[in-house]
Design a protein around this motif. Sequence first.
Motif, PDB file in Angstrom:
ATOM      1  N   THR A 120       0.845  -1.322   0.100  1.00 19.15           N
ATOM      2  CA  THR A 120       0.059   0.161  -0.002  1.00 19.15           C
ATOM      3  C   THR A 120       0.934   1.392  -0.179  1.00 19.15           C
ATOM      4  O   THR A 120       0.675   2.139  -0.905  1.00 19.15           O
ATOM      5  CB  THR A 120      -1.036  -0.085   1.206  1.00 19.15           C
ATOM      6  OG1 THR A 120      -1.862  -1.152   1.228  1.00 19.15           O
ATOM      7  CG2 THR A 120      -1.765   1.429   1.290  1.00 19.15           C
ATOM      8  N   ARG A 121       2.106   1.219   0.909  1.00 26.56           N
ATOM      9  CA  ARG A 121       2.898   2.458   0.840  1.00 26.56           C
ATOM     10  C   ARG A 121       3.856   2.542  -0.467  1.00 26.56           C
ATOM     11  O   ARG A 121       3.770   3.770  -0.821  1.00 26.56           O
ATOM     12  CB  ARG A 121       3.830   2.314   2.319  1.00 26.56           C
ATOM     13  CG  ARG A 121       3.168   2.242   3.334  1.00 26.56           C
ATOM     14  CD  ARG A 121       4.436   2.453   4.458  1.00 26.56           C
ATOM     15  NE  ARG A 121       3.527   2.605   5.772  1.00 26.56           N
ATOM     16  CZ  ARG A 121       4.353   2.879   6.923  1.00 26.56           C
ATOM     17  NH1 ARG A 121       5.719   3.051   6.751  1.00 26.56           N
ATOM     18  NH2 ARG A 121       3.758   2.991   8.153  1.00 26.56           N
ATOM     19  N   GLY A 127       2.484   6.498  -7.032  1.00 24.58           N
ATOM     20  CA  GLY A 127       1.430   7.346  -7.472  1.00 24.58           C
ATOM     21  C   GLY A 127       1.747   8.915  -7.355  1.00 24.58           C
ATOM     22  O   GLY A 127       1.346   9.606  -8.213  1.00 24.58           O
ATOM     23  N   ARG A 128       2.756   8.979  -6.515  1.00 28.32           N
ATOM     24  CA  ARG A 128       3.313  10.574  -6.233  1.00 28.32           C
ATOM     25  C   ARG A 128       4.545  10.750  -7.222  1.00 28.32           C
ATOM     26  O   ARG A 128       4.670  11.689  -7.479  1.00 28.32           O
ATOM     27  CB  ARG A 128       3.683  10.674  -5.096  1.00 28.32           C
ATOM     28  CG  ARG A 128       2.662  10.846  -4.013  1.00 28.32           C
ATOM     29  CD  ARG A 128       2.979  11.488  -2.688  1.00 28.32           C
ATOM     30  NE  ARG A 128       4.440  10.742  -2.208  1.00 28.32           N
ATOM     31  CZ  ARG A 128       4.271   9.449  -1.177  1.00 28.32           C
ATOM     32  NH1 ARG A 128       2.952   9.169  -0.682  1.00 28.32           N
ATOM     33  NH2 ARG A 128       5.337   8.979  -0.859  1.00 28.32           N
ATOM     34  N   ASP A 129       5.201  10.030  -7.957  1.00 25.18           N
ATOM     35  CA  ASP A 129       6.561  10.019  -8.423  1.00 25.18           C
ATOM     36  C   ASP A 129       6.562   9.237  -9.897  1.00 25.18           C
ATOM     37  O   ASP A 129       6.380   8.148 -10.005  1.00 25.18           O
ATOM     38  CB  ASP A 129       7.509   9.479  -7.818  1.00 25.18           C
ATOM     39  CG  ASP A 129       8.937  10.025  -8.367  1.00 25.18           C
ATOM     40  OD1 ASP A 129       9.034  10.179  -9.460  1.00 25.18           O
ATOM     41  OD2 ASP A 129      10.181   9.738  -7.726  1.00 25.18           O
ATOM     42  N   ARG A 204     -11.167   4.863 -12.335  1.00 26.04           N
ATOM     43  CA  ARG A 204     -10.724   4.784 -13.622  1.00 26.04           C
ATOM     44  C   ARG A 204      -9.449   5.460 -13.902  1.00 26.04           C
ATOM     45  O   ARG A 204      -8.878   5.008 -14.794  1.00 26.04           O
ATOM     46  CB  ARG A 204     -11.988   5.727 -14.470  1.00 26.04           C
ATOM     47  CG  ARG A 204     -13.407   4.868 -14.532  1.00 26.04           C
ATOM     48  CD  ARG A 204     -14.495   5.827 -15.348  1.00 26.04           C
ATOM     49  NE  ARG A 204     -15.607   4.969 -15.381  1.00 26.04           N
ATOM     50  CZ  ARG A 204     -15.816   4.181 -16.210  1.00 26.04           C
ATOM     51  NH1 ARG A 204     -14.938   3.704 -16.970  1.00 26.04           N
ATOM     52  NH2 ARG A 204     -17.129   3.446 -16.063  1.00 26.04           N
ATOM     53  N   ASP A 205      -9.036   6.378 -13.045  1.00 25.35           N
ATOM     54  CA  ASP A 205      -7.779   6.969 -13.482  1.00 25.35           C
ATOM     55  C   ASP A 205      -6.590   5.885 -13.062  1.00 25.35           C
ATOM     56  O   ASP A 205      -5.650   5.836 -13.868  1.00 25.35           O
ATOM     57  CB  ASP A 205      -7.651   7.985 -12.346  1.00 25.35           C
ATOM     58  CG  ASP A 205      -8.370   9.467 -12.516  1.00 25.35           C
ATOM     59  OD1 ASP A 205      -8.623   9.508 -13.935  1.00 25.35           O
ATOM     60  OD2 ASP A 205      -8.545  10.132 -11.912  1.00 25.35           O
ATOM     61  N   ARG A 206      -6.806   5.103 -12.120  1.00 26.43           N
ATOM     62  CA  ARG A 206      -5.767   3.893 -11.961  1.00 26.43           C
ATOM     63  C   ARG A 206      -5.759   3.303 -12.957  1.00 26.43           C
ATOM     64  O   ARG A 206      -4.799   2.538 -13.488  1.00 26.43           O
ATOM     65  CB  ARG A 206      -6.013   3.404 -10.518  1.00 26.43           C
ATOM     66  CG  ARG A 206      -5.012   2.419 -10.102  1.00 26.43           C
ATOM     67  CD  ARG A 206      -5.322   1.813  -8.831  1.00 26.43           C
ATOM     68  NE  ARG A 206      -4.156   0.630  -8.437  1.00 26.43           N
ATOM     69  CZ  ARG A 206      -4.604  -0.015  -7.604  1.00 26.43           C
ATOM     70  NH1 ARG A 206      -5.587  -0.104  -6.905  1.00 26.43           N
ATOM     71  NH2 ARG A 206      -3.679  -1.015  -7.337  1.00 26.43           N
TER      72      ARG A 206
END
Length: 222
Positions: A120-121, A127-129, A204-206
């Motif tokens: 999860t982490r 998702g951020r990079d 949908r974005d993922r």
Amino acid sequence: AVSIGSGLSGLLLSWRMRIPVITAWSTPGAALLITMLPGVPFAQAVGAYIASAVIITVIGLTGSIGMGKSTTAQMFADAGALVWNADEAVHALYAKGGAAVGPVGAAFPCVVVQGAIDRTRLAEVLGRDDQAFRRLEQIVHPLVARGRTDDLVEAERRGVKLVVLDIPLLFETGGDAAVDAVVVVTADADIQAARVLARPGMTRDRFAAILERQVPDAEKRR
């Protein structure tokens, strides 16, 4: 390439036929090609190939997310093939004591919890990079490939005749060059989307982000 339909999805098989095998058929692909003919059950054709094979044959099984690849892998397993699963290999690498924990933890320090990779982490970091996923692949893919090679050597030592490598990113990692045949599992786009979006936590974005990292289905089916 030959396509068949099933209640689950379509199977598209493209045969490389690089390694000749002395059996009732002239090539590794020919035995499984019988599964495409009307009236010949999948398990019967695969079982017949295994029974007659002289050397090990390796099939690369792939397909985009939500196509039914896992169910197809189970069909091969039920027919007597040895199925090697890339996702399971990654889970083992991420587990406590796994070979990926150290290098992944060094690259992304916040993702290690109690000696294991917290997926999860890790997903949050990815998702951020935008570049994080590439760095992760550079660490994990060689470890997966090394483990796969070791498992194939052991399978051959045991006399296994048919191995199916269940690899979601087969084409993306160049794994298709190292197998004797490729099986692509495909389905209509609307069926694929419905399956994937029904998964817990999926958006949908993922879904779109996952598809961007995968070779398009149409290209896989060429």
